[in-house]
Design a protein around this motif. Structure first.
Motif, PDB file in Angstrom:
ATOM      1  N   ARG A 214      46.823   5.830  49.738  1.00 32.42           N
ATOM      2  CA  ARG A 214      47.325   4.463  49.860  1.00 32.42           C
ATOM      3  C   ARG A 214      46.947   3.894  51.223  1.00 32.42           C
ATOM      4  NH1 ARG A 214      52.184   5.733  49.196  1.00 32.42           N
ATOM      5  NH2 ARG A 214      52.594   5.469  46.984  1.00 32.42           N
ATOM      6  N   ASP A 215      46.465   2.641  51.204  1.00 29.82           N
ATOM      7  CA  ASP A 215      46.056   1.972  52.441  1.00 29.82           C
ATOM      8  C   ASP A 215      47.237   1.342  53.167  1.00 29.82           C
ATOM      9  OD1 ASP A 215      43.243   2.290  52.322  1.00 29.82           O
ATOM     10  OD2 ASP A 215      43.057   0.620  50.912  1.00 29.82           O
ATOM     11  N   TYR A 216      47.175   1.329  54.482  1.00 31.02           N
ATOM     12  CA  TYR A 216      48.003   0.390  55.244  1.00 31.02           C
ATOM     13  C   TYR A 216      47.300  -0.963  55.231  1.00 31.02           C
ATOM     14  CZ  TYR A 216      51.299   3.710  57.232  1.00 31.02           C
ATOM     15  OH  TYR A 216      52.318   4.617  57.401  1.00 31.02           O
TER      16      TYR A 216
ATOM     17  N   GLU B 100      49.199   7.924  61.191  1.00 31.68           N
ATOM     18  CA  GLU B 100      47.894   7.808  61.830  1.00 31.68           C
ATOM     19  C   GLU B 100      47.519   9.172  62.394  1.00 31.68           C
ATOM     20  OE1 GLU B 100      47.940   5.398  65.522  1.00 31.68           O
ATOM     21  OE2 GLU B 100      50.000   4.912  65.038  1.00 31.68           O
TER      22      GLU B 100
ATOM     23  N   LYS C  48      55.140   9.532  64.957  1.00 28.33           N
ATOM     24  CA  LYS C  48      56.231   9.013  64.145  1.00 28.33           C
ATOM     25  C   LYS C  48      57.090  10.199  63.685  1.00 28.33           C
ATOM     26  CE  LYS C  48      54.369   4.826  64.025  1.00 28.33           C
ATOM     27  NZ  LYS C  48      53.404   5.090  65.123  1.00 28.33           N
ATOM     28  N   ASN C  49      58.344   9.928  63.349  1.00 28.81           N
ATOM     29  CA  ASN C  49      59.175  10.999  62.802  1.00 28.81           C
ATOM     30  C   ASN C  49      58.886  11.161  61.308  1.00 28.81           C
ATOM     31  OD1 ASN C  49      60.579   9.044  61.403  1.00 28.81           O
ATOM     32  ND2 ASN C  49      62.356   9.068  62.748  1.00 28.81           N
TER      33      ASN C  49
ATOM     34  N   ARG D 196      56.119   0.453  54.040  1.00 32.63           N
ATOM     35  CA  ARG D 196      56.475   0.744  52.656  1.00 32.63           C
ATOM     36  C   ARG D 196      57.840   1.439  52.591  1.00 32.63           C
ATOM     37  NH1 ARG D 196      55.423   5.367  49.783  1.00 32.63           N
ATOM     38  NH2 ARG D 196      54.396   6.177  51.626  1.00 32.63           N
TER      39      ARG D 196
ATOM     40  N   LYS E 128      60.190  10.097  58.837  1.00 31.60           N
ATOM     41  CA  LYS E 128      60.348   8.897  58.017  1.00 31.60           C
ATOM     42  C   LYS E 128      59.431   7.778  58.482  1.00 31.60           C
ATOM     43  CE  LYS E 128      64.906   9.832  56.246  1.00 31.60           C
ATOM     44  NZ  LYS E 128      66.333   9.814  56.596  1.00 31.60           N
ATOM     45  N   ALA E 129      58.360   8.132  59.165  1.00 32.45           N
ATOM     46  CA  ALA E 129      57.327   7.179  59.587  1.00 32.45           C
ATOM     47  C   ALA E 129      57.856   6.126  60.552  1.00 32.45           C
ATOM     48  CB  ALA E 129      56.659   6.506  58.387  1.00 32.45           C
ATOM     49  N   SER E 130      58.935   6.446  61.242  1.00 33.22           N
ATOM     50  CA  SER E 130      59.382   5.499  62.258  1.00 33.22           C
ATOM     51  C   SER E 130      59.327   6.158  63.636  1.00 33.22           C
ATOM     52  CB  SER E 130      60.784   4.976  61.948  1.00 33.22           C
ATOM     53  OG  SER E 130      61.743   5.929  62.317  1.00 33.22           O
TER      54      SER E 130
ATOM     55  N   VAL F 226      51.652  -4.968  60.248  1.00 30.72           N
ATOM     56  CA  VAL F 226      51.374  -3.993  59.186  1.00 30.72           C
ATOM     57  C   VAL F 226      52.688  -3.718  58.465  1.00 30.72           C
ATOM     58  CG1 VAL F 226      50.498  -1.688  58.650  1.00 30.72           C
ATOM     59  CG2 VAL F 226      49.596  -2.927  60.633  1.00 30.72           C
TER      60      VAL F 226
ATOM     61  N   ASP G 165      48.902   5.716  54.207  1.00 27.67           N
ATOM     62  CA  ASP G 165      50.308   5.390  53.976  1.00 27.67           C
ATOM     63  C   ASP G 165      50.857   6.297  52.876  1.00 27.67           C
ATOM     64  OD1 ASP G 165      52.775   4.264  53.893  1.00 27.67           O
ATOM     65  OD2 ASP G 165      52.144   2.329  53.094  1.00 27.67           O
ATOM     66  N   GLU G 166      51.005   7.565  53.197  1.00 27.09           N
ATOM     67  CA  GLU G 166      51.519   8.528  52.226  1.00 27.09           C
ATOM     68  C   GLU G 166      52.835   9.107  52.721  1.00 27.09           C
ATOM     69  OE1 GLU G 166      50.337   9.093  49.329  1.00 27.09           O
ATOM     70  OE2 GLU G 166      48.458   7.990  49.507  1.00 27.09           O
ATOM     71  N   ASP G 167      53.596   9.700  51.792  1.00 29.46           N
ATOM     72  CA  ASP G 167      54.825  10.352  52.214  1.00 29.46           C
ATOM     73  C   ASP G 167      54.472  11.507  53.148  1.00 29.46           C
ATOM     74  OD1 ASP G 167      56.182   8.548  50.640  1.00 29.46           O
ATOM     75  OD2 ASP G 167      55.964   9.808  48.867  1.00 29.46           O
TER      76      ASP G 167
ATOM     77  N   TYR H  68      60.456   0.912  54.948  1.00 27.85           N
ATOM     78  CA  TYR H  68      61.546   0.045  55.378  1.00 27.85           C
ATOM     79  C   TYR H  68      61.260  -1.387  54.923  1.00 27.85           C
ATOM     80  CZ  TYR H  68      62.236   4.117  58.307  1.00 27.85           C
ATOM     81  OH  TYR H  68      62.406   5.400  58.740  1.00 27.85           O
TER      82      TYR H  68
ATOM     83  N   PHE I 137      44.117   6.237  58.992  1.00 32.14           N
ATOM     84  CA  PHE I 137      45.452   5.797  58.582  1.00 32.14           C
ATOM     85  C   PHE I 137      45.654   6.063  57.098  1.00 32.14           C
ATOM     86  CE2 PHE I 137      43.809   3.310  62.044  1.00 32.14           C
ATOM     87  CZ  PHE I 137      44.868   3.194  62.937  1.00 32.14           C
TER      88      PHE I 137
ATOM     89  N   TYR J 222      55.121  -2.826  61.298  1.00 31.52           N
ATOM     90  CA  TYR J 222      54.528  -2.350  62.532  1.00 31.52           C
ATOM     91  C   TYR J 222      53.682  -3.489  63.092  1.00 31.52           C
ATOM     92  CZ  TYR J 222      55.297   2.236  60.307  1.00 31.52           C
ATOM     93  OH  TYR J 222      55.837   3.326  59.678  1.00 31.52           O
TER      94      TYR J 222
END
Lengths: 586, 586
Positions: B178-180, B232, B556-557, A185, B559-561, A182, B222-224, A187, B220, A192
């Motif tokens: 926004r989709d993943y 998720e 996730k943190n 967006r 920043k999505a990581s 996956v 994919d947004e800020d 990084y 899921f 993923y």
């Protein structure tokens, strides 16, 4: 108006009552002055009657009803005339005199009719899955699956397990099967991966002290599809701390017992039998033995040695095996041509040939029987074969013999209908090798996964002769299918390091990939182990199906696509740009 | 040896008994001839005592114990001396005279100590999540989440819902967030999308006759990320056929009642109050009103009209509103500077200013009070303000007034601690607009989603004046948070087509994107509706937390990581090639 009950549940106890029902018109018959219509919902069918006497208005609407119209009715439950009783229907003793009917939605003629017997192709069924799912057998299958799920939640809750969700957006690990990726967006160039299983997360939860974890977890593998594989599948995933393999199996047996009882009303016997991996390979030629029938593999070395048949002798001289199975009554049923087809098939396992003899009233027959004329009594005694039976021999190394005869045993039993399909035969396969040789990677890989604990007594071997190690692992097998598997896990860093070394990792590569996990082991991990059961396969077996597609509401087809919504699809340039991606169309 | 019970559950009923316990050393104190150690597991702590008299061997090992060592002990439960009883511990009346101790695993010194009060940063907590998850408050939170989940399964099973899984590899739809994406290996340039919700699949299941569906489904987007957003998240997703909105709400209330009772032992009153969207905006300035406190918005138009304050008059002349809230005792607590900070903040809602007056024993005070000298009695009567209170006014169009005063109401109530945090106040917000204007897209979008049924009486408006339509939709709000929402869905093709048209689709674009779904509606879809509850948010509120990260095991943190495993990561060239992808590194 509020529905009184499901259409399929209206039986004699509603006699004389007014009911409100809602559902689909299965079919209707207009006899002129009388209209009969079957109303369907997920619980079954009930017969509606319309007549001028009951209601002129309802009769008029009934004349317009077509199959799959959605209606709401009000009517009175009455007994059917003696000769109209249908003993095959739960609602067959009654019918509903319908005084009011409302059409809630109309329906076009469906591309196939909504009944168990369907001639629709697999692709048509998936293209119109919402219609296919109306068929009673699909509804029954998904209800069996639901019942399994509900039982799992209840049983594990009662046993102090905690349902804890683990992430679906995880890190890609090159070990194992191919990951679904996956793109990120945030990084650029980073991805993923969808998890192949929650293995390391559940181990972390044990390290974190949750003691008993479970999750009905979706798993993802981007592999080429076979009959019972799907890109996404579901696992009943369990992990326990401070428990021995025996205790984990006991807990699992309680779960299996509850599921069998609540889904099919079947009492299974516990403890479930155990067989070592070695014995399973020796007796059944399989690590997932179907024990519903005999036809076990017989070691023929002592009998055939020195009889003069070169193929057998040289196999034995090279340290190999000569084994046989007896096909009861197979002498008549298997022609030379059919046997040759089998011989052709088992070449994929590496078998160079398939020797056979028929047992007749006049003695042994067939091309190699001449070598065994004098040993007839011995052959018969060793195999238990009687006149009319067919003997099939494979001579080769252990793996080829097991794979070939294991396959022949099952395929012939199916062809001859020797298997009692009403039986559910569970068996544990224990004491697995820790490693297995992978032809694909040309090296030893973990037989289960790299986090499996070796047997206590093999810990020293892990450094000196790792491939001789056996593991504290176990599979649960149902009717010849691997229903699930698990193991005691490694909870000590030193053992985990040795394991990675045995798998060919360097210190650096192990660190790069699993350093974060080995660090976790530094901080007080408890002994722990667990098990995962394949929910799709479990539901498939309990529903009596032979493909997991039949127990998944919206599966992918054999090419990993979904004909209803047309997934996967192309996406917009903007979507790709946001992900820093370009595609190379071919 | 088999564990007798959890360490945290050893109380007086075990007095005199020998117990086997397993867990982690919380801390130990060596008094020379006596060693005390607290043993921790997920249920709590118990005090172990070691002495030369009890066991020399155990004492020697006890001397080496450090925090987070994993141990197994055998000991006898004895009462503590009167003065050693700890009334704050479930196990505080007893201790365990330990005769045998085995170290199952050692532990390095942890980067932060395992206790509720932690100074570890969010990133450290996530980096060592397996340690963070050992902290009792994290365990309590995840146990509350588990209890919600278990109650949902039980309640919905009892009410004939079927747990049916829908796919995670689906088709990307440009509507909505926004989709993943997940690249396909089989179809170059094609992608699956991870679902933002199972919306259409659950509607298909209604079309397929399953009648009552639910799923605890991962979703899921994919947004800020904001405070309570994660890439998720988990939904308790329900759908029902043949039920009215009232019946669906009643079913949901039963579920909420069961969850509150089983997780926190709280009885909530049903039926839960309902408020229309219009009234919620008017009275609370919010579509998710926190009704645990007053400070409602007061319409001041009649009072302030013509008093000579231009700002108010021109707002009213332009068809706008003038509204106020009363801050009880706020006159002293809010300085001019603090009020100006608030004024600055509400600019983001479009407010051009914030007018205020203080009510003093000497009358109204503050810059604009001069306009209202003569209306003091009227102002006080309309607002109910008393001496010592602060009045805050916003004059603008309806939306700006609601957003600004709605924000001020809640932020000030928090600052002044006016909210009873022990309360759980549910309320339904019903009768939503069908559409809302999106500043981002510069057009009307669906307020919930494009499958929401308009109110019966608004069906004609859908073609003539669509943006005036209200919908058969409802949100359930808890303590000012949107806990969930749902609606009756469109089950007829003609209405669905009009809906897409009203959203700006052409016939062709609607067909291209949702043709397969509209075709399904041709084949007899029943009336249906449903609801989804946010599990993360529900757990967060019941656990008394203010971020959903606190009720997710591995979030996730911001920043999505994921700092523990380091996801997302780069992948190999081979993986990208197999997916026909190239990345544009920046």
């Amino acid at each position: 108006m509020k529905r009184t009950t499901y259409a399929g549940l209206v039986d004699e106890k509603y006699l004389g009552q007014e009911v409100v029902l809602k559902g689909w018109v299965q079919k209707s018959r207009n006899l002129g002055n009388l209209i009969f219509a079957d109303l369907r919902d997920r619980e079954g069918l009930v017969q509606l009657v319309f007549s001028h006497e009951i209601s002129e208005e309802a009769f008029k609407i009934a004349e317009t009803l077509k199959s799959e119209y959605v209606i709401e009715i009000v009517g009175k439950v009455v007994g059917r005339a003696e000769n109209a009783v249908n003993p095959n229907m739960k609602t067959g003793k009654i019918e509903v005199e319908t005084s009011k009917v409302t059409i809630l939605n109309e329906a076009k003629t469906t591309p196939f009719s909504i009944e168990d017997d369907t001639t629709a192709t697999d692709d048509t069924r998936l293209r119109y899955r919402y219609l296919d799912l109306r068929r009673p057998e699909m509804q029954r299958s998904l209800m069996i699956r639901n019942r399994i799920t509900q039982t799992v939640h209840r049983y594990l809750d009662e046993n102090h397990f905690l349902d804890i969700e683990t992430p679906y957006l995880t890190r890609s690990t090159p070990e194992g099967a191919r990951d679904y990726l996956v793109p990120s967006r945030v990084y650029p160039g980073h991805f993923y991966a969808l998890p192949q299983s929650p293995q390391l997360f559940k181990q972390l939860l044990m390290g974190a002290g949750y003691d008993r974890y479970y999750q009905i977890a979706r798993c993802f593998r981007d592999e080429d599809l076979r009959g019972d594989r799907q890109p996404e599948f579901t696992q009943i995933d369990m992990e326990m701390s401070f428990m021995t393999a025996d205790e984990i199996r006991e807990m699992t047996e309680g779960l299996l017992k509850a599921v069998m009882k609540e889904t099919l009303g079947i009492e299974i016997e516990t403890p479930i039998k155990q067989i070592t991996w070695n014995e399973a390979m020796d007796r059944f030629g399989s690590d997932k033995p179907d024990i519903r029938f005999g036809m076990e593999l017989q070691d023929m070395a002592e009998v055939v040695k020195g009889a003069g048949f070169k193929v057998f002798d040289s196999a034995l001289e090279n340290g190999g095996q000569v084994k046989a199975i007896v096909v009861p009554g197979g002498a008549d049923k298997y022609s030379r041509k059919k046997i040759e087809e089998k011989q052709e098939y088992i070449k994929r396992f590496g078998a160079k040939g398939l020797a056979w003899m028929k047992v007749t009233d006049e003695g042994l027959a067939g091309p190699v029987s001449k070598f065994f004329k004098e040993k007839e009594a011995e052959v018969k005694e060793a195999t238990g074969a009687k006149a009319g039976d067919l003997l099939l021999f494979v001579a080769d190394n252990r793996k080829v013999v097991a794979d070939s005869l294991g396959y022949l045993r099952v395929s012939i039993a199916k062809e001859l209908d020797l298997i009692d399909n009403s039986k559910f035969a569970f068996i544990w396969v224990v004491d697995w090798p820790l490693f297995e040789y992978s032809e694909e990677f040309e090296r030893y890989i973990a037989a289960h996964h790299p986090f499996t604990m070796p047997n206590e007594e093999d810990l020293d071997l892990l450094e000196t002769d790792p491939h001789k190690c056996h593991a504290q692992s176990y599979d649960i097998v149902l009717n010849g299918y691997e229903l699930g598997g698990g193991s005691i896990r490694i909870h000590r860093r030193d053992i985990q390091e040795k394991m990675f070394k045995a798998l060919g990792f360097t210190k650096e590569s192990a660190e790069a990939q699993f350093g974060w996990f080995m660090e976790a082991l530094d901080y007080g991990f408890p002994p722990h182990g667990g098990l995962a059961l394949g929910l799709d396969r479990f539901a498939m077996l309990l529903a009596g199906k032979d493909n997991i597609r039949e127990v998944i509401a919206f599966p992918k087809n054999s090419k990993a696509s979904e004909p209803l919504t047309n997934a996967p699809s192309t996406v917009s340039e903007k979507q790709l740009e946001e992900l820093y991606l370009r595609t190379e169309n071919k």
